[in-house]
Write an enzyme that holds these catalytic residues in place. Sequence first.
Site, PDB file in Angstrom:
ATOM      1  N   ARG A 125       9.414  12.334 -16.081  1.00 48.78           N
ATOM      2  CA  ARG A 125      10.872  12.187 -16.112  1.00 48.78           C
ATOM      3  C   ARG A 125      11.452  12.798 -14.843  1.00 48.78           C
ATOM      4  O   ARG A 125      10.998  13.856 -14.406  1.00 48.78           O
ATOM      5  CB  ARG A 125      11.463  12.922 -17.328  1.00 48.78           C
ATOM      6  CG  ARG A 125      11.037  12.321 -18.663  1.00 48.78           C
ATOM      7  CD  ARG A 125      11.719  10.965 -18.912  1.00 48.78           C
ATOM      8  NE  ARG A 125      11.227  10.326 -20.112  1.00 48.78           N
ATOM      9  CZ  ARG A 125      10.292   9.376 -20.146  1.00 48.78           C
ATOM     10  NH1 ARG A 125       9.730   8.967 -19.030  1.00 48.78           N
ATOM     11  NH2 ARG A 125       9.914   8.816 -21.272  1.00 48.78           N
ATOM     12  N   ARG A 162       3.715   2.733 -25.042  1.00 51.14           N
ATOM     13  CA  ARG A 162       2.786   3.842 -25.267  1.00 51.14           C
ATOM     14  C   ARG A 162       3.308   4.730 -26.384  1.00 51.14           C
ATOM     15  O   ARG A 162       4.480   4.741 -26.682  1.00 51.14           O
ATOM     16  CB  ARG A 162       2.630   4.661 -23.981  1.00 51.14           C
ATOM     17  CG  ARG A 162       2.074   3.818 -22.839  1.00 51.14           C
ATOM     18  CD  ARG A 162       1.662   4.658 -21.665  1.00 51.14           C
ATOM     19  NE  ARG A 162       2.653   5.613 -21.265  1.00 51.14           N
ATOM     20  CZ  ARG A 162       2.362   6.843 -20.824  1.00 51.14           C
ATOM     21  NH1 ARG A 162       1.118   7.242 -20.742  1.00 51.14           N
ATOM     22  NH2 ARG A 162       3.322   7.664 -20.446  1.00 51.14           N
ATOM     23  N   LYS A 204      14.086  -0.300 -14.809  1.00 54.71           N
ATOM     24  CA  LYS A 204      12.785  -0.796 -15.296  1.00 54.71           C
ATOM     25  C   LYS A 204      12.807  -2.319 -15.481  1.00 54.71           C
ATOM     26  O   LYS A 204      13.618  -2.853 -16.221  1.00 54.71           O
ATOM     27  CB  LYS A 204      12.485  -0.096 -16.632  1.00 54.71           C
ATOM     28  CG  LYS A 204      11.111  -0.362 -17.197  1.00 54.71           C
ATOM     29  CD  LYS A 204      10.769   0.765 -18.159  1.00 54.71           C
ATOM     30  CE  LYS A 204       9.599   0.458 -19.046  1.00 54.71           C
ATOM     31  NZ  LYS A 204       9.292   1.581 -19.944  1.00 54.71           N
TER      32      LYS A 204
END
Length: 270
Positions: free
Chosen positions: A263, A62, A127
């Site tokens: 975050r 993104r 991730k």
Amino acid sequence: MRSHTEARRELERAIGALADSFVIDWRVECASTNSVLTDATPADDGRVHVVVAERQTAGRGRRGRQWLSWDGASLTFSTLWRFAPGAPVPAGLSLVAGIAVARALEQLGVQGVQLKWPNDVLVHGDKLAGILVELLPGRGRTPAAVIGIGINVDLPAHAEVPDQEGVTDLARALQAPPPARSLVLASVLVELQRLLETYAAAGFAALRGAWQQRNAFADLPVRICSDTDTLEGICSGVDDDGALLLRTEAGTRRVLVGDVSLRPLPGAKA
Ligand code: ATP
């Protein structure tokens, strides 16, 4: 993925009865699988068009960020999803794609799969997959979106991902040699197809519970940042349309999917 033909056969076997609903364009290399579908969108023939790349030379995340992949070690693909004419802008789409990836990973035996609003798939806080949804303007055609998914399968020891604290892959998550990428792909495509049908029929509200069950930051302090603003609060889940719900001193705020990032604040390890 060994030879293309072999991988394709394996994929078709794994997809089973749904194989005829997909058109798979398997490429050795492209800049970005999302760009292939946005630049030359295939005509609507009633099937789901998928582009898979062995190698992406300019994978995108993104807001101009990069998605990195390594030869033979990553799975990168995009699918084109068309909406019924007049359907509202599909704000929850990247969350639906996240649930599909999460479920597919769980079926492959991965434990500790979590979703980070709006578009990341984590395993125990690290991730493992990223999702990039891009809407195609209608211009008289059926509105459509390109859903791009990158999954780390078995990254080389030297792989480095800048600006990302924890990164993992399927091999590490399973603590075993990962399944063939065609099987991982089949599993995600089948889940995605199933969930997108539910989404089209009943909206994100029908999938909200499945997302919240896997919310990486449920009841934890987080910061939402855009280029111009930040907002802090306790992550209390998502709304019926996929908006993030943040408990702040001024009450509960809804944060829409857009150019914002979540975050963790200190003490909020996913
Ligand atoms: P946001 O929270 O805004 O989604 P993000 O950092 O997750 O932020 P994305 O656009 O979703 O942003 O993904 C791109 C980012 O993901 C890159 O900036 C990089 O930090 C990270 N990244 C790139 N390639 C990989 C990879 N193979 N595995 C894990 N993380 C990656």
